[in-house]
Scaffold this motif. Sequence first.
Motif, PDB file in Angstrom:
ATOM      1  N   VAL A 364       0.840  -1.199   0.000  1.00  0.00           N
ATOM      2  CA  VAL A 364       0.000   0.000   0.000  1.00  0.00           C
ATOM      3  C   VAL A 364       0.876   1.250   0.000  1.00  0.00           C
ATOM      4  O   VAL A 364       0.627   2.211  -0.739  1.00  0.00           O
ATOM      5  CB  VAL A 364      -0.949  -0.007   1.213  1.00  0.00           C
ATOM      6  N   ARG A 365       1.904   1.243   0.805  1.00  0.00           N
ATOM      7  CA  ARG A 365       2.817   2.394   0.840  1.00  0.00           C
ATOM      8  C   ARG A 365       3.500   2.586  -0.508  1.00  0.00           C
ATOM      9  O   ARG A 365       3.654   3.711  -1.001  1.00  0.00           O
ATOM     10  CB  ARG A 365       3.851   2.208   1.955  1.00  0.00           C
ATOM     11  N   GLU A 366       3.891   1.469  -1.125  1.00  0.00           N
ATOM     12  CA  GLU A 366       4.536   1.547  -2.444  1.00  0.00           C
ATOM     13  C   GLU A 366       3.551   2.055  -3.488  1.00  0.00           C
ATOM     14  O   GLU A 366       3.917   2.833  -4.380  1.00  0.00           O
ATOM     15  CB  GLU A 366       5.085   0.174  -2.840  1.00  0.00           C
ATOM     16  N   ALA A 367       2.302   1.656  -3.390  1.00  0.00           N
ATOM     17  CA  ALA A 367       1.283   2.117  -4.330  1.00  0.00           C
ATOM     18  C   ALA A 367       1.084   3.632  -4.216  1.00  0.00           C
ATOM     19  O   ALA A 367       0.950   4.333  -5.227  1.00  0.00           O
ATOM     20  CB  ALA A 367      -0.034   1.388  -4.064  1.00  0.00           C
ATOM     21  N   LEU A 368       1.070   4.134  -3.001  1.00  0.00           N
ATOM     22  CA  LEU A 368       0.928   5.582  -2.819  1.00  0.00           C
ATOM     23  C   LEU A 368       2.105   6.334  -3.433  1.00  0.00           C
ATOM     24  O   LEU A 368       1.947   7.385  -4.055  1.00  0.00           O
ATOM     25  CB  LEU A 368       0.797   5.909  -1.333  1.00  0.00           C
ATOM     26  N   ARG A 369       3.299   5.791  -3.277  1.00  0.00           N
ATOM     27  CA  ARG A 369       4.472   6.417  -3.888  1.00  0.00           C
ATOM     28  C   ARG A 369       4.378   6.403  -5.412  1.00  0.00           C
ATOM     29  O   ARG A 369       4.698   7.392  -6.083  1.00  0.00           O
ATOM     30  CB  ARG A 369       5.761   5.698  -3.430  1.00  0.00           C
ATOM     31  N   MET A 370       3.958   5.255  -5.946  1.00  0.00           N
ATOM     32  CA  MET A 370       3.920   5.092  -7.396  1.00  0.00           C
ATOM     33  C   MET A 370       2.901   6.009  -8.062  1.00  0.00           C
ATOM     34  O   MET A 370       3.086   6.433  -9.205  1.00  0.00           O
ATOM     35  CB  MET A 370       3.602   3.638  -7.756  1.00  0.00           C
ATOM     36  N   ALA A 371       1.837   6.357  -7.371  1.00  0.00           N
ATOM     37  CA  ALA A 371       0.733   7.105  -7.977  1.00  0.00           C
ATOM     38  C   ALA A 371       0.999   8.603  -8.097  1.00  0.00           C
ATOM     39  O   ALA A 371       0.292   9.309  -8.821  1.00  0.00           O
ATOM     40  CB  ALA A 371      -0.541   6.879  -7.163  1.00  0.00           C
ATOM     41  N   ILE A 372       2.023   9.102  -7.426  1.00  0.00           N
ATOM     42  CA  ILE A 372       2.251  10.549  -7.370  1.00  0.00           C
ATOM     43  C   ILE A 372       2.873  11.067  -8.670  1.00  0.00           C
ATOM     44  O   ILE A 372       3.798  10.466  -9.225  1.00  0.00           O
ATOM     45  CB  ILE A 372       3.162  10.896  -6.183  1.00  0.00           C
ATOM     46  N   ASP A 373       2.367  12.198  -9.129  1.00  0.00           N
ATOM     47  CA  ASP A 373       2.893  12.874 -10.315  1.00  0.00           C
ATOM     48  C   ASP A 373       3.995  13.855  -9.875  1.00  0.00           C
ATOM     49  O   ASP A 373       3.790  15.057  -9.766  1.00  0.00           O
ATOM     50  CB  ASP A 373       1.765  13.617 -11.029  1.00  0.00           C
ATOM     51  N   TYR A 374       5.170  13.308  -9.618  1.00  0.00           N
ATOM     52  CA  TYR A 374       6.282  14.118  -9.126  1.00  0.00           C
ATOM     53  C   TYR A 374       6.673  15.200 -10.124  1.00  0.00           C
ATOM     54  O   TYR A 374       6.945  16.347  -9.751  1.00  0.00           O
ATOM     55  CB  TYR A 374       7.487  13.225  -8.818  1.00  0.00           C
ATOM     56  N   ASP A 375       6.733  14.835 -11.403  1.00  0.00           N
ATOM     57  CA  ASP A 375       7.120  15.804 -12.430  1.00  0.00           C
ATOM     58  C   ASP A 375       6.131  16.959 -12.492  1.00  0.00           C
ATOM     59  O   ASP A 375       6.515  18.121 -12.675  1.00  0.00           O
ATOM     60  CB  ASP A 375       7.209  15.119 -13.799  1.00  0.00           C
ATOM     61  N   GLY A 376       4.844  16.649 -12.325  1.00  0.00           N
ATOM     62  CA  GLY A 376       3.834  17.694 -12.348  1.00  0.00           C
ATOM     63  C   GLY A 376       3.973  18.644 -11.169  1.00  0.00           C
ATOM     64  O   GLY A 376       3.790  19.862 -11.297  1.00  0.00           O
ATOM     65  N   GLN A 407       6.844   7.660 -10.911  1.00  0.00           N
ATOM     66  CA  GLN A 407       6.243   8.757 -11.658  1.00  0.00           C
ATOM     67  C   GLN A 407       4.868   8.346 -12.158  1.00  0.00           C
ATOM     68  O   GLN A 407       4.731   7.726 -13.209  1.00  0.00           O
ATOM     69  CB  GLN A 407       7.134   9.209 -12.836  1.00  0.00           C
ATOM     70  N   ALA A 408       3.841   8.693 -11.394  1.00  0.00           N
ATOM     71  CA  ALA A 408       2.440   8.583 -11.796  1.00  0.00           C
ATOM     72  C   ALA A 408       2.103   7.307 -12.559  1.00  0.00           C
ATOM     73  O   ALA A 408       1.537   7.351 -13.656  1.00  0.00           O
ATOM     74  CB  ALA A 408       2.061   9.795 -12.640  1.00  0.00           C
ATOM     75  N   ASP A 409       2.438   6.164 -11.973  1.00  0.00           N
ATOM     76  CA  ASP A 409       2.116   4.874 -12.578  1.00  0.00           C
ATOM     77  C   ASP A 409       0.798   4.383 -11.969  1.00  0.00           C
ATOM     78  O   ASP A 409       0.783   3.632 -10.992  1.00  0.00           O
ATOM     79  CB  ASP A 409       3.241   3.880 -12.318  1.00  0.00           C
ATOM     80  N   VAL A 410      -0.313   4.823 -12.555  1.00  0.00           N
ATOM     81  CA  VAL A 410      -1.634   4.506 -12.013  1.00  0.00           C
ATOM     82  C   VAL A 410      -1.911   3.009 -12.081  1.00  0.00           C
ATOM     83  O   VAL A 410      -2.383   2.403 -11.108  1.00  0.00           O
ATOM     84  CB  VAL A 410      -2.722   5.295 -12.757  1.00  0.00           C
ATOM     85  N   ALA A 411      -1.623   2.409 -13.223  1.00  0.00           N
ATOM     86  CA  ALA A 411      -1.881   0.978 -13.381  1.00  0.00           C
ATOM     87  C   ALA A 411      -1.064   0.155 -12.399  1.00  0.00           C
ATOM     88  O   ALA A 411      -1.580  -0.773 -11.752  1.00  0.00           O
ATOM     89  CB  ALA A 411      -1.579   0.546 -14.821  1.00  0.00           C
ATOM     90  N   GLY A 412       0.215   0.504 -12.271  1.00  0.00           N
ATOM     91  CA  GLY A 412       1.083  -0.228 -11.347  1.00  0.00           C
ATOM     92  C   GLY A 412       0.635  -0.077  -9.905  1.00  0.00           C
ATOM     93  O   GLY A 412       0.670  -1.030  -9.123  1.00  0.00           O
ATOM     94  N   ALA A 413       0.201   1.134  -9.546  1.00  0.00           N
ATOM     95  CA  ALA A 413      -0.243   1.375  -8.180  1.00  0.00           C
ATOM     96  C   ALA A 413      -1.525   0.603  -7.878  1.00  0.00           C
ATOM     97  O   ALA A 413      -1.680   0.017  -6.795  1.00  0.00           O
ATOM     98  CB  ALA A 413      -0.457   2.873  -7.962  1.00  0.00           C
ATOM     99  N   LYS A 414      -2.451   0.586  -8.835  1.00  0.00           N
ATOM    100  CA  LYS A 414      -3.685  -0.178  -8.642  1.00  0.00           C
ATOM    101  C   LYS A 414      -3.395  -1.657  -8.472  1.00  0.00           C
ATOM    102  O   LYS A 414      -4.033  -2.348  -7.654  1.00  0.00           O
ATOM    103  CB  LYS A 414      -4.627   0.036  -9.820  1.00  0.00           C
ATOM    104  N   ALA A 415      -2.434  -2.174  -9.235  1.00  0.00           N
ATOM    105  CA  ALA A 415      -2.086  -3.587  -9.135  1.00  0.00           C
ATOM    106  C   ALA A 415      -1.532  -3.920  -7.752  1.00  0.00           C
ATOM    107  O   ALA A 415      -1.826  -4.988  -7.191  1.00  0.00           O
ATOM    108  CB  ALA A 415      -1.063  -3.940 -10.211  1.00  0.00           C
ATOM    109  N   LEU A 416      -0.750  -3.004  -7.194  1.00  0.00           N
ATOM    110  CA  LEU A 416      -0.205  -3.246  -5.863  1.00  0.00           C
ATOM    111  C   LEU A 416      -1.305  -3.238  -4.791  1.00  0.00           C
ATOM    112  O   LEU A 416      -1.275  -4.042  -3.849  1.00  0.00           O
ATOM    113  CB  LEU A 416       0.848  -2.187  -5.534  1.00  0.00           C
ATOM    114  N   LEU A 417      -2.262  -2.327  -4.940  1.00  0.00           N
ATOM    115  CA  LEU A 417      -3.375  -2.308  -3.984  1.00  0.00           C
ATOM    116  C   LEU A 417      -4.176  -3.602  -4.064  1.00  0.00           C
ATOM    117  O   LEU A 417      -4.599  -4.167  -3.042  1.00  0.00           O
ATOM    118  CB  LEU A 417      -4.286  -1.108  -4.254  1.00  0.00           C
ATOM    119  N   GLN A 418      -4.360  -4.083  -5.294  1.00  0.00           N
ATOM    120  CA  GLN A 418      -5.083  -5.345  -5.468  1.00  0.00           C
ATOM    121  C   GLN A 418      -4.304  -6.495  -4.840  1.00  0.00           C
ATOM    122  O   GLN A 418      -4.880  -7.367  -4.178  1.00  0.00           O
ATOM    123  CB  GLN A 418      -5.302  -5.615  -6.957  1.00  0.00           C
ATOM    124  N   LYS A 419      -2.980  -6.487  -5.035  1.00  0.00           N
ATOM    125  CA  LYS A 419      -2.135  -7.516  -4.440  1.00  0.00           C
ATOM    126  C   LYS A 419      -2.230  -7.499  -2.915  1.00  0.00           C
ATOM    127  O   LYS A 419      -2.204  -8.546  -2.260  1.00  0.00           O
ATOM    128  CB  LYS A 419      -0.682  -7.306  -4.867  1.00  0.00           C
TER     129      LYS A 419
END
Length: 587
Positions: A364-376, A407-419
């Motif tokens: 869950v913590r990794e998913a939160l990190r992955m979802a952030i749009d740092y560049d934005g 960097q804003a990996d929505v799909a990857g973050a969702k997969a981690l939450l599902q996992k």
Amino acid sequence: MTKSHRIPYMLVSLLTLLSLTLAACASGATPVPATSAPAATSAPAATSAPAATSAPAATSAPAATEAPTAAPAATTAPAATVAPTAAPASAANTLTFDGNFQDMISMDPAVAYEYAGILVDHNTYQTLVQFVGSDLTTIKPALADTWATKDAGDHWEMTFKLHPGNKFASGNPITADDVVWSINRVIAINSSPAFLITDVGGLITDSVKAVDPLTVQINMPKTASPGGFLSVLTNTIASVVDSKEAKTHETNGDHASAWLLDHTAGSGPYMADHWTKSVEVLLKANPNYAGTQPALSSVLLKNVPESANQLTELQKGDADLAENLTPEQLATLSGNTVGTKGDNLLLYYVGMNTAMKPLDKPEVREALRMAIDYDGIIKDLLSGNAKKVQTIVPAGFFGFNSDAPFQADVAGAKALLQKAGVSKVSLDMLVPTGNAAGVAWADLAAKLQSDWAAIGVTVNIKQEAEADLLTSYRAQKNTLTLINWGPDYADPDTNVNPFANYDAHSIAWRNSWNDPGIAAKVKAAALMTDATARAAAYKDITEYVLHNGPYAILYQPLQLFGVSTKVQGFAWNPMGYADLWSVSKTS
């Protein structure tokens, strides 16, 4: 500067540091050249700028010799028995620096731990060793030519050889006794920054001794980091004070604290002329300074809290430097003024309390990190005035890990939450009021809220005054906390220990993250004296925390300055000061 979440402007208080030599912490007793030494070591607002005394105008600008980037140790003692007369202050030979200097409470290096006081002391005192310019990669000689660290069995033994012939501004010679008196004075006064000497260095009154007039020995417990403490010795808390001069001003055993509140007794390039509280500090060149004399004979630090007033003074030519300009104000500079950027050691981050479900799950913590749009965040909210840093050691430090995989990996973050088997996550995030280095905290929080909504995580933003937020954060009561952290000295342990060692009772503790394995590695890395092994250890630690720790490191901001095109040689040190003696002005 508060130790809890230091705000060194840049503080402050960088560079990209890729290497460090630790020869000065050699295991043998033979001193090594200081050039191969290792690296290791906050601001209120006001309503309007009080009137400051302007430097008198000059009829013509005297030719200025370009000063070196650092003050070299003297090869011979100054020959003059009578101090030369400094040139009278004028606009041409004065550097006028506009800033928010309201945090200044003292010129005493044993007391000053705020931005303005450190800026003054850095330019009026010297330490045994130093960083030069904006570089935090290599510790260089200052009052000491060489130094060595040896393993003395039950303690570390650090030996410093002073350069012969150096003098204080008073003309008194600098001796090992002055070093011993200065460090013991810090311990006795025990003011805010004293923890750097007593806690980080583990020193007590008997820890420092003069072996001979030019040799100082410091004994440290084995629990202290030799590399870290060498960096502490570059801080103004380790300034060497003229003990003979100071003792003449002692009152009722106060170690000259009352006098040193608004006087200086150092050997730096400048000495204090006067301090008018909340108005200005005027520094004059020290005629007994052992290095090359400053190109400019005076420095006027004007307390101008409002950035709009700083901008006006800079554009009119009444200021040479302005240090609180906004990105929008910087964009208006043209002609005789330009914008420049300095590095800043603050890390802006989100802390995730692992005692609060589902933040106990690493996925869950990794998913939160992955979802952030740092560049934005950096491009849009901060107008590009930040560095993309995602590890717990800031850029510019030894031990910095440049890995920034998220960097804003929505799909990857969702997969981690599902996992992790979680859905419909709702979390509260505590956010300070006010601004966060160029952006409102509320705007930064709203951006994060939006990014996390994209992966199905609802974040409820709750704004509080920073003092209240920190109180609950320190009590482990927050779920998510948006905040920043700045280091106390230029060594990775000052960040790695609080972020990764639960027993430090700091950031890891506030987020209920107790990982004994990584904590053991943190403690071991701090005591290493081999640079290569230590660098490898911090790479391992920072990589582990990046993916397993309870943090999302968002960015490292830049410090913005407006500068007259007449100014040359200005370099901001991200620890929150500048070598003002290296600055010159063209006519």
